[in-house]
Design a protein around this motif. Structure first.
Motif, short mmCIF file in Angstrom:
data_model
loop_
_atom_site.label_atom_id
_atom_site.label_comp_id
_atom_site.label_asym_id
_atom_site.label_seq_id
_atom_site.Cartn_x
_atom_site.Cartn_y
_atom_site.Cartn_z
N THR A 1 -20.59 29.18 -16.56
CA THR A 1 -19.50 30.04 -17.02
C THR A 1 -19.81 31.53 -16.93
O THR A 1 -18.89 32.36 -16.90
N GLY A 2 -21.10 31.88 -16.94
CA GLY A 2 -21.48 33.28 -16.96
C GLY A 2 -21.40 33.90 -18.33
O GLY A 2 -21.67 35.09 -18.50
N ARG A 3 -21.02 33.10 -19.33
CA ARG A 3 -20.82 33.64 -20.67
C ARG A 3 -21.85 33.08 -21.65
O ARG A 3 -22.26 31.93 -21.54
N GLY A 4 -22.20 33.88 -22.64
CA GLY A 4 -22.97 33.41 -23.77
C GLY A 4 -22.04 32.80 -24.80
O GLY A 4 -20.83 32.68 -24.58
N GLN A 5 -22.58 32.42 -25.95
CA GLN A 5 -21.75 31.87 -27.02
C GLN A 5 -22.49 31.91 -28.35
O GLN A 5 -23.69 32.19 -28.40
N HIS A 6 -21.73 31.64 -29.41
CA HIS A 6 -22.28 31.65 -30.77
C HIS A 6 -22.57 30.21 -31.19
O HIS A 6 -21.70 29.34 -31.11
N ILE A 7 -23.78 29.96 -31.65
CA ILE A 7 -24.18 28.65 -32.17
C ILE A 7 -24.26 28.74 -33.68
O ILE A 7 -24.97 29.58 -34.22
N ASP A 8 -23.53 27.89 -34.35
CA ASP A 8 -23.46 27.86 -35.83
C ASP A 8 -24.15 26.60 -36.31
O ASP A 8 -23.60 25.50 -36.22
N LEU A 9 -25.37 26.74 -36.83
CA LEU A 9 -26.14 25.59 -37.31
C LEU A 9 -26.35 25.69 -38.81
O LEU A 9 -26.75 26.74 -39.32
N ALA A 10 -26.10 24.59 -39.51
CA ALA A 10 -26.25 24.55 -40.96
C ALA A 10 -27.25 23.47 -41.36
O ALA A 10 -27.20 22.35 -40.84
N LEU A 11 -28.13 23.80 -42.29
CA LEU A 11 -29.08 22.82 -42.78
C LEU A 11 -28.37 21.59 -43.34
O LEU A 11 -28.81 20.45 -43.13
N LEU A 12 -27.27 21.80 -44.06
CA LEU A 12 -26.56 20.65 -44.65
C LEU A 12 -26.01 19.75 -43.56
O LEU A 12 -26.10 18.52 -43.65
N ASP A 13 -25.43 20.35 -42.52
CA ASP A 13 -24.90 19.55 -41.41
C ASP A 13 -26.01 18.70 -40.79
O ASP A 13 -25.82 17.51 -40.50
N VAL A 14 -27.16 19.32 -40.58
CA VAL A 14 -28.27 18.60 -39.98
C VAL A 14 -28.75 17.49 -40.90
O VAL A 14 -29.02 16.36 -40.47
N GLY A 15 -28.86 17.81 -42.20
CA GLY A 15 -29.32 16.79 -43.15
C GLY A 15 -28.42 15.57 -43.16
O GLY A 15 -28.90 14.43 -43.19
N VAL A 16 -27.10 15.79 -43.11
CA VAL A 16 -26.15 14.67 -43.10
C VAL A 16 -26.23 13.92 -41.77
O VAL A 16 -26.27 12.68 -41.74
N ALA A 17 -26.30 14.66 -40.66
CA ALA A 17 -26.37 14.02 -39.35
C ALA A 17 -27.60 13.13 -39.22
O ALA A 17 -27.55 12.07 -38.60
N CYS A 18 -28.71 13.55 -39.84
CA CYS A 18 -29.96 12.81 -39.69
C CYS A 18 -30.11 11.67 -40.69
O CYS A 18 -31.18 11.04 -40.75
N LEU A 19 -29.06 11.38 -41.44
CA LEU A 19 -29.09 10.15 -42.25
C LEU A 19 -29.06 8.91 -41.38
O LEU A 19 -29.40 7.81 -41.83
N ALA A 20 -28.61 9.09 -40.14
CA ALA A 20 -28.72 8.04 -39.12
C ALA A 20 -28.17 6.69 -39.60
O ALA A 20 -27.02 6.60 -40.02
#
Length: 432
Positions: free
Chosen positions: A221-240
């Motif tokens: 794309t030639g463009r950068g972007q904003h990455i929004d990472l949250a500890l809570l999101d990761v904690g919930v995602a990793c409950l697997a």
């Protein structure tokens, strides 16, 4: 290549020896505004892969974790330095510059650096960097190809966005502690956090993965972007599997100590001199275990013949197994089970870990020369790549160690200009 990056040789990207493979990210420059663990872990991962990482720190104090000791790194005379072992775990392959970006002159310096950077990593409270023109919108206007990774406790949106988030809080709020610890009614009962800041580390790994994906997308794309990472999101995602168990059953998992909710037997067992772990993952392995311990009848018992049956009858099976495993030492059981293909292992102390022949064979501990402490031990990256291997170029830097070299080589600042900025308190250097 970065936007505005000259093709001329750059002293901040030292040339590789002809017989040394280039790092996979040797063409990438990172401005790391983060501190403590999650952000620095992402920055170190990128640095290990070859990226040029510039760590921006507060003059005089630097990253909070520098003082999170003891233990502290000792100089060659045995005196403690200003850097803790905690700081050392997550800051190799970086250059430290001490810049006060609360001052306008400091902000201008970072704006100039951003012009030749590919990535910014930050973990400040939502909205706080906008006061200094260091938020995504401001830096995107300077460099539209910039990939900007924000790491916060709760993300850029939602009712908790303005809260501070720490690993321990997130282990509790995200559900991990509800499934970690001894069950109610057992000695030592109660929720327990994991022994390392696992949510921070996992967030750092997700951050580095997202950054690499954004770099790949930018190629298209030639463009950068904003990455929004949250500890809570990761904690919930990793409950697997625990998260999915709840979503499909409607029943919240409970603490089970070292037992597994979906596989039996898969936990610790007492031996004649301590404990061992059995990680039996299928019916064939269970059958091998039964024959090895002289209990072949268990392999055909309808209560134990399948994993599903063993899960249902774990309260019968596990006590029977415990009565058997106490009859030999941990080492004796491991030698026997390894011969027949039953997954097992000891519960090692860290001294045991770093003395383990497999850990040593894989080179997971190594040493690097430090400017004041001589050779220091570090824990290696687990990444193994055949063509662009991980490289260990520099030890975790002293506070402000590279302020003048980076600003001179990347921005072309003169000694006179840097002296004036240091007198104004905008720049810091090596501590006295």
């Amino acid at each position: 290549m970065s936007a505005n990056r000259s093709s001329a040789p750059d002293a901040s990207h030292p040339p590789q020896a002809s017989d040394t493979p280039r790092g996979a990210l040797s063409h990438v420059r990172v401005l790391d505004l983060s501190r403590v663990l999650a952000g620095p872990w992402a920055g170190q991962t990128l640095g290990d892969l070859g990226a040029h990482v510039i760590k921006v720190e507060r003059p005089g104090t630097g990253d909070d974790t520098r003082l999170w000791g003891p233990p502290f790194l000792k100089d060659d005379e045995g005196n403690p330095t200003r850097d803790s072992a905690y700081y050392l775990c997550t800051n190799r392959n970086k250059q430290s510059i001490a810049v006060d970006f609360t001052q306008t002159a400091g902000q201008k310096l970072l704006h100039e650096l951003v012009k030749s950077c590919d990535i910014v990593i930050e973990n400040f409270k939502v909205g706080s960097l906008a006061h200094y023109g260091l938020d995504y919108a401001s830096l995107h206007a300077i460099n539209p190809r910039l990939i900007y990774c924000s790491i916060t406790g709760f993300g850029q949106t939602g009712p908790y966005a303005n809260r501070a988030g720490y690993d321990f809080l997130i282990q509790g709020m995200g559900g991990l502690m509800s499934v970690t610890g001894r069950p109610d009614g057992e000695p030592g009962e109660g929720p327990m956090k994991v022994g390392v800041a696992l949510t921070d580390i996992l967030t750092g790994l997700y951050a580095s993965t997202a950054i690499l994906a954004a770099l790949a997308a930018r190629e298209q794309t030639g463009r950068g972007q904003h990455i929004d990472l949250a500890l809570l999101d990761v904690g919930v995602a990793c409950l697997a599997n625990q998260g999915m168990n709840y979503l499909y059953s409607g029943k919240s998992p409970t603490r089970m100590g070292n037992a597994h909710p979906n596989t039996v037997p898969y936990q610790d067992f007492p031996t004649a001199d301590g404990y061992m772990i059995l990680a039996i993952g299928n019916d064939g392995q269970f059958s091998k275990f039964c024959h090895a311990v002289g209990k072949s009848e268990w392999a055909t018992d309808e209560r134990f013949v399948s994993n599903q049956a063993r899960v249902i009858h774990r309260d019968v099976l596990i006590p029977l197994m415990r009565q058997t495993t106490v009859m030999r030492t941990t080492r004796e059981w491991i030698e026997l089970f390894e011969q027949v293909g039953v997954p097992c292992g000891p519960i090692n102390t860290l001294a045991d870990v770093f003395a383990d022949p497999q850990v040593q064979a894989r080179g997971l501990q190594f040493t690097m020369p430090h400017p004041v402490a001589g050779d220091i031990p570090l824990v290696a990256s687990p990444i193994r790549m055949s063509d662009t291997p991980v490289q260990y170029r520099t030890t975790p830097p002293q506070l402000g160690q590279h302020t003048r070299s980076v600003l001179s080589e990347v921005l072309g600042l003169s000694e006179q200009t840097m002296n004036a900025l240091q007198q104004q308190g905008v720049l810091g250097g090596l501590p006295a």
